[in-house]
Motif scaffolding. Structure first.
Motif, PDB file in Angstrom:
ATOM      1  N   SER A   5       0.823  -1.200   0.000  1.00 38.52           N
ATOM      2  CA  SER A   5       0.000   0.000   0.000  1.00 38.52           C
ATOM      3  C   SER A   5       0.860   1.254   0.000  1.00 38.52           C
ATOM      4  O   SER A   5       1.902   1.324   0.648  1.00 38.52           O
ATOM      5  CB  SER A   5      -0.914   0.006   1.229  1.00 38.52           C
ATOM      6  OG  SER A   5      -1.532   1.272   1.393  1.00 38.52           O
ATOM      7  N   HIS A   6       0.396   2.265  -0.729  1.00 37.39           N
ATOM      8  CA  HIS A   6       1.052   3.567  -0.736  1.00 37.39           C
ATOM      9  C   HIS A   6       0.764   4.324   0.558  1.00 37.39           C
ATOM     10  O   HIS A   6       1.505   5.232   0.933  1.00 37.39           O
ATOM     11  CB  HIS A   6       0.551   4.391  -1.931  1.00 37.39           C
ATOM     12  CG  HIS A   6       1.119   5.760  -2.021  1.00 37.39           C
ATOM     13  ND1 HIS A   6       2.416   6.007  -2.409  1.00 37.39           N
ATOM     14  CD2 HIS A   6       0.564   6.987  -1.754  1.00 37.39           C
ATOM     15  CE1 HIS A   6       2.643   7.319  -2.388  1.00 37.39           C
ATOM     16  NE2 HIS A   6       1.537   7.931  -2.003  1.00 37.39           N
ATOM     17  N   HIS A   7      -0.307   3.946   1.266  1.00 34.54           N
ATOM     18  CA  HIS A   7      -0.753   4.690   2.439  1.00 34.54           C
ATOM     19  C   HIS A   7      -0.388   4.009   3.756  1.00 34.54           C
ATOM     20  O   HIS A   7      -0.302   4.679   4.788  1.00 34.54           O
ATOM     21  CB  HIS A   7      -2.275   4.869   2.386  1.00 34.54           C
ATOM     22  CG  HIS A   7      -2.761   5.494   1.113  1.00 34.54           C
ATOM     23  ND1 HIS A   7      -2.558   6.812   0.797  1.00 34.54           N
ATOM     24  CD2 HIS A   7      -3.428   4.959   0.060  1.00 34.54           C
ATOM     25  CE1 HIS A   7      -3.086   7.075  -0.383  1.00 34.54           C
ATOM     26  NE2 HIS A   7      -3.615   5.969  -0.857  1.00 34.54           N
ATOM     27  N   THR A   8      -0.199   2.695   3.739  1.00 33.09           N
ATOM     28  CA  THR A   8       0.084   1.946   4.963  1.00 33.09           C
ATOM     29  C   THR A   8       1.200   0.944   4.671  1.00 33.09           C
ATOM     30  O   THR A   8       1.761   0.920   3.574  1.00 33.09           O
ATOM     31  CB  THR A   8      -1.167   1.185   5.440  1.00 33.09           C
ATOM     32  OG1 THR A   8      -1.468   0.135   4.495  1.00 33.09           O
ATOM     33  CG2 THR A   8      -2.365   2.113   5.571  1.00 33.09           C
ATOM     34  N   ARG A  51       0.539  -2.223   4.713  1.00 33.69           N
ATOM     35  CA  ARG A  51      -0.194  -3.420   4.303  1.00 33.69           C
ATOM     36  C   ARG A  51       0.281  -3.901   2.936  1.00 33.69           C
ATOM     37  O   ARG A  51       0.513  -3.108   2.028  1.00 33.69           O
ATOM     38  CB  ARG A  51      -1.692  -3.121   4.276  1.00 33.69           C
ATOM     39  CG  ARG A  51      -2.560  -4.327   3.938  1.00 33.69           C
ATOM     40  CD  ARG A  51      -4.038  -3.950   3.922  1.00 33.69           C
ATOM     41  NE  ARG A  51      -4.546  -3.704   5.273  1.00 33.69           N
ATOM     42  CZ  ARG A  51      -4.853  -2.523   5.761  1.00 33.69           C
ATOM     43  NH1 ARG A  51      -4.695  -1.434   5.016  1.00 33.69           N
ATOM     44  NH2 ARG A  51      -5.317  -2.390   6.983  1.00 33.69           N
ATOM     45  N   TYR A  73     -11.387  -8.950   2.059  1.00 34.98           N
ATOM     46  CA  TYR A  73     -10.850  -7.847   2.849  1.00 34.98           C
ATOM     47  C   TYR A  73     -11.942  -7.240   3.718  1.00 34.98           C
ATOM     48  O   TYR A  73     -13.089  -7.088   3.274  1.00 34.98           O
ATOM     49  CB  TYR A  73     -10.289  -6.760   1.930  1.00 34.98           C
ATOM     50  CG  TYR A  73      -9.136  -7.251   1.073  1.00 34.98           C
ATOM     51  CD1 TYR A  73      -7.865  -7.385   1.595  1.00 34.98           C
ATOM     52  CD2 TYR A  73      -9.343  -7.581  -0.270  1.00 34.98           C
ATOM     53  CE1 TYR A  73      -6.798  -7.836   0.812  1.00 34.98           C
ATOM     54  CE2 TYR A  73      -8.293  -8.029  -1.062  1.00 34.98           C
ATOM     55  CZ  TYR A  73      -7.028  -8.160  -0.513  1.00 34.98           C
ATOM     56  OH  TYR A  73      -5.979  -8.611  -1.283  1.00 34.98           O
ATOM     57  N   GLU A  93     -11.436  -1.831   6.602  1.00 37.51           N
ATOM     58  CA  GLU A  93     -10.226  -1.013   6.612  1.00 37.51           C
ATOM     59  C   GLU A  93      -9.315  -1.361   5.444  1.00 37.51           C
ATOM     60  O   GLU A  93      -8.803  -0.482   4.742  1.00 37.51           O
ATOM     61  CB  GLU A  93      -9.484  -1.188   7.940  1.00 37.51           C
ATOM     62  CG  GLU A  93      -8.240  -0.336   8.071  1.00 37.51           C
ATOM     63  CD  GLU A  93      -7.543  -0.502   9.407  1.00 37.51           C
ATOM     64  OE1 GLU A  93      -6.415   0.011   9.550  1.00 37.51           O
ATOM     65  OE2 GLU A  93      -8.124  -1.145  10.307  1.00 37.51           O
ATOM     66  N   ALA A  94      -9.103  -2.654   5.221  1.00 36.21           N
ATOM     67  CA  ALA A  94      -8.237  -3.081   4.125  1.00 36.21           C
ATOM     68  C   ALA A  94      -8.864  -2.764   2.769  1.00 36.21           C
ATOM     69  O   ALA A  94      -8.170  -2.354   1.832  1.00 36.21           O
ATOM     70  CB  ALA A  94      -7.953  -4.576   4.247  1.00 36.21           C
ATOM     71  N   ASP A 151      -8.415   0.867   1.971  1.00 35.61           N
ATOM     72  CA  ASP A 151      -7.013   1.081   1.601  1.00 35.61           C
ATOM     73  C   ASP A 151      -6.780   0.648   0.157  1.00 35.61           C
ATOM     74  O   ASP A 151      -6.160   1.372  -0.643  1.00 35.61           O
ATOM     75  CB  ASP A 151      -6.129   0.278   2.560  1.00 35.61           C
ATOM     76  CG  ASP A 151      -4.649   0.624   2.441  1.00 35.61           C
ATOM     77  OD1 ASP A 151      -4.302   1.612   1.763  1.00 35.61           O
ATOM     78  OD2 ASP A 151      -3.830  -0.098   3.039  1.00 35.61           O
ATOM     79  N   ARG A 192      -8.060   2.818  -2.857  1.00 45.79           N
ATOM     80  CA  ARG A 192      -7.417   4.118  -3.008  1.00 45.79           C
ATOM     81  C   ARG A 192      -6.038   4.031  -3.683  1.00 45.79           C
ATOM     82  O   ARG A 192      -5.370   5.050  -3.870  1.00 45.79           O
ATOM     83  CB  ARG A 192      -7.259   4.771  -1.633  1.00 45.79           C
ATOM     84  CG  ARG A 192      -8.557   5.327  -1.081  1.00 45.79           C
ATOM     85  CD  ARG A 192      -8.384   5.877   0.301  1.00 45.79           C
ATOM     86  NE  ARG A 192      -9.473   6.801   0.658  1.00 45.79           N
ATOM     87  CZ  ARG A 192      -9.714   7.226   1.892  1.00 45.79           C
ATOM     88  NH1 ARG A 192      -8.950   6.807   2.887  1.00 45.79           N
ATOM     89  NH2 ARG A 192     -10.699   8.071   2.124  1.00 45.79           N
ATOM     90  N   GLN A 193      -5.624   2.842  -4.060  1.00 44.60           N
ATOM     91  CA  GLN A 193      -4.277   2.646  -4.601  1.00 44.60           C
ATOM     92  C   GLN A 193      -4.198   3.000  -6.083  1.00 44.60           C
ATOM     93  O   GLN A 193      -5.058   2.612  -6.863  1.00 44.60           O
ATOM     94  CB  GLN A 193      -3.836   1.192  -4.414  1.00 44.60           C
ATOM     95  CG  GLN A 193      -3.861   0.709  -2.974  1.00 44.60           C
ATOM     96  CD  GLN A 193      -2.940   1.480  -2.069  1.00 44.60           C
ATOM     97  OE1 GLN A 193      -1.807   1.801  -2.437  1.00 44.60           O
ATOM     98  NE2 GLN A 193      -3.406   1.788  -0.860  1.00 44.60           N
ATOM     99  N   ARG A 216      -6.751   1.884  -9.907  1.00 48.78           N
ATOM    100  CA  ARG A 216      -7.697   2.304  -8.877  1.00 48.78           C
ATOM    101  C   ARG A 216      -9.138   2.125  -9.362  1.00 48.78           C
ATOM    102  O   ARG A 216     -10.005   1.656  -8.619  1.00 48.78           O
ATOM    103  CB  ARG A 216      -7.455   3.765  -8.498  1.00 48.78           C
ATOM    104  CG  ARG A 216      -8.306   4.229  -7.333  1.00 48.78           C
ATOM    105  CD  ARG A 216      -8.096   5.701  -7.039  1.00 48.78           C
ATOM    106  NE  ARG A 216      -8.593   6.540  -8.122  1.00 48.78           N
ATOM    107  CZ  ARG A 216      -9.135   7.740  -7.931  1.00 48.78           C
ATOM    108  NH1 ARG A 216      -9.227   8.232  -6.712  1.00 48.78           N
ATOM    109  NH2 ARG A 216      -9.554   8.454  -8.960  1.00 48.78           N
TER     110      ARG A 216
END
Length: 349
Positions: free
Chosen positions: A185-188, A190, A199, A202-203, A206, A209-210, A230
Motif C-alpha cells: 500500500s502507498h498509504h500503509t 499493508r 478484505y 479497513e483493508a 485502503d 485508493r491505490q 484504482r
C-alpha cells in the motif's frame, strides 16, 4: 445544500431493492409503511445535473437509464471529485455497465477557475473540480465538462464518498477483490497479495485508493496502470458488495435492509427525475444482476504534453471507439459495443 457522501448510491439502492419490494408488497402494514418512509427519506436529494438531466416517464419506469456518479472527497473546507463513473442500465433494467473516466483525461473544461479568469481551457479532467471551494460551483463545472465530452444527459445524478463505502463493507463483513500482482500500500504498510482475497472494511478502503504502484510492465500489458488500477479496484468492490449482500440475504430480510439504510443514509445524495420517489427506483432495479455488471475503460492512451502526464482519447480509432461508446449509452446498444470492443473491457484476473 445536502451533505455529500458514500460509495455510488445506486449500488446501495440495488442491495436492498428486492427486500423493500417484498416488504411493501407483502409485509405487515407497519413494517411496509416504515420501509417505504425510510427509503424515501433516508437519502438526501440535491441539484446535481442542472441543465443536463434527461427526461423520463416516471409513471412507467424502464430503461435505458444513464446515471452520473461523482465520488467526492472533503479536504479542509473544500469538496473535490476525483472519481467519476458513468453507469448505463439497459432497457429491461437487468444489466449494467460502468465506465470510469480517468481523472487525468485531457478534456475541454468550460470554466478553468480564477487562474484562467474563469475562461475555458484544455487540461486534466479533475481540474474541473478544483476551480472553487464552493461545491455547487465545482459540481456544476464537472457535470458540464462530462456532458461536453460525451454529449450525454443523465436521468439520475449522485454524489458519494469513501466513508459510505467503509460503512457498507462493515455491514457485510468482508468483500472479495482480486489483484493481478502483489504490492504494498502507498498509504500503509499493508501488503496486498496477488490473486483474489477477502478484505475487511479497513483493508478494502485502503485497496480502492491505490494508484501509484501500477507502472510495471504487467500493468501496462493489462491496461491497468496508474489510475486505471484504482478504477478497477473500485469497480470490483462495487460488484463484490452487491454479490455479498445478495448472498447474505440483504435482498430478502427487512431487518437487514433497515440496518443498511441507517448505515449509509447520511452519506449519499442524489437527484431523481421530478415526480420519482426512491421507492419507485428501488422496485424497478430489483432484478439487476451484480454478475451482469460490465466494467469498461475509457478508450484512451497515456502521453506527455504541456500539462504533464495525461490520458488522451487519440484521433482515429480511439476517438471512434469513444464516440461509439457514448452513442451506445444513448441508444442502449451497449451489448453490441462491448462485443466489438473487448480491448476496453477490464479484466483484473
Amino acid at each position: 445544500m445536502a451533505k455529500p457522501g458514500g460509495a455510488p448510491w445506486w449500488a446501495h439502492v440495488m442491495l436492498y431493492a428486492g427486500g423493500l419490494t417484498m416488504v411493501a408488497a407483502g409485509g405487515t402494514a407497519a413494517v411496509a409503511q416504515y420501509g417505504v418512509y425510510t427509503t424515501n427519506n433516508t437519502l438526501e436529494q440535491e441539484e446535481i445535473l442542472g441543465d443536463f438531466q434527461a427526461e423520463m416517464d416516471v409513471e412507467n419506469i424502464e430503461g435505458p437509464l444513464n446515471i452520473l456518479v461523482l465520488g467526492v472527497d472533503k479536504q479542509g473546507g473544500a469538496t473535490r471529485s476525483d472519481t467519476m463513473i458513468l453507469v448505463h442500465i439497459n432497457k429491461d433494467l437487468s444489466e449494467a455497465a460502468m465506465v470510469s473516466l480517468p481523472r487525468d483525461l485531457y478534456v475541454d473544461i468550460p470554466d478553468c477557475g480564477p487562474g484562467y479568469s474563469n475562461n475555458p481551457c484544455t487540461t486534466k479532467l479533475n481540474h474541473a473540480a478544483s476551480i472553487s471551494d464552493d461545491w455547487e460551483v465545482t459540481r456544476a463545472n464537472v457535470v458540464e465538462t462530462i456532458h461536453d465530452l460525451t454529449d450525454l444527459d443523465f436521468h439520475i445524478g449522485a454524489t458519494a464518498d469513501f466513508n459510505g463505502f467503509v460503512d457498507m463493507v462493515e455491514l457485510v463483513g468482508e468483500i472479495e477483490i482480486c489483484s493481478w500482482k502483489t504490492f504494498q500500500s502507498h498509504h500503509t504498510e499493508r501488503v496486498f497479495e496477488e490473486g483474489c482475497h477477502y478484505y475487511d472494511q479497513e483493508a478494502a478502503l485502503d485497496l480502492v485508493r491505490q494508484r501509484y504502484q501500477f507502472y510495471d510492465q504487467i500493468d501496462y500489458d493489462k491496461g491497468l496502470y496508474g489510475d486505471y488500477a484504482r478504477q478497477a479496484f473500485q469497480q470490483q468492490a462495487i460488484k463484490s458488495l452487491l454479490t455479498e449482500a445478495r448472498a447474505q440475504g440483504f435482498l430478502k430480510d427487512p431487518r437487514k435492509i433497515t440496518d443498511l439504510l441507517e448505515g449509509f443514509g447520511d452519506k449519499v445524495t442524489l437527484q431523481l427525475p421530478p415526480g420519482m420517489e426512491v421507492i419507485d427506483l428501488v422496485a424497478s432495479l430489483k432484478d439487476l444482476d451484480p454478475e451482469a455488471i460490465t466494467s469498461i475503460r475509457t478508450p484512451a492512451h497515456s502521453e506527455e504534453n504541456e500539462v504533464g502526464a495525461v490520458e488522451v482519447i487519440g484521433e482515429g480509432e480511439e476517438q471512434a471507439d469513444a464516440d461509439a461508446l457514448w452513442q451506445a449509452m444513448e441508444d442502449d446498444t451497449m451489448d453490441e459495443w462491448i462485443a466489438e470492443n473487448q480491448e476496453w473491457i477490464k479484466e483484473t484476473g
